[in-house]
Design a protein around this motif. Structure first.
Motif: not given
Length: 56
Positions: A18-21, A24-29
């Protein structure tokens, strides 16, 4: 006791996934230009009394 160990291991793995996801979501934004603009502003404020570096 073995069941508890398995439960803890699974919970830790899920937390890591969950932390990794999340990151990844924050980096995509992320917006590189906004980040660089924020870095340009860093350290330009006035010094707060008591926040000075100690003498060398």
């Amino acid at each position: 006791m073995l069941n508890q160990f398995i439960n803890v291991a699974v919970a830790e793995k899920l937390a890591a996934l969950r932390t990794e996801r999340y990151f990844q979501e924050r980096a995509a934004r992320a917006n590189r230009a906004d980040f660089l603009a924020m870095l340009e502003k860093a350290g330009t404020g006035t010094l707060i009394e008591g926040d000075e570096l100690p003498p060398a």
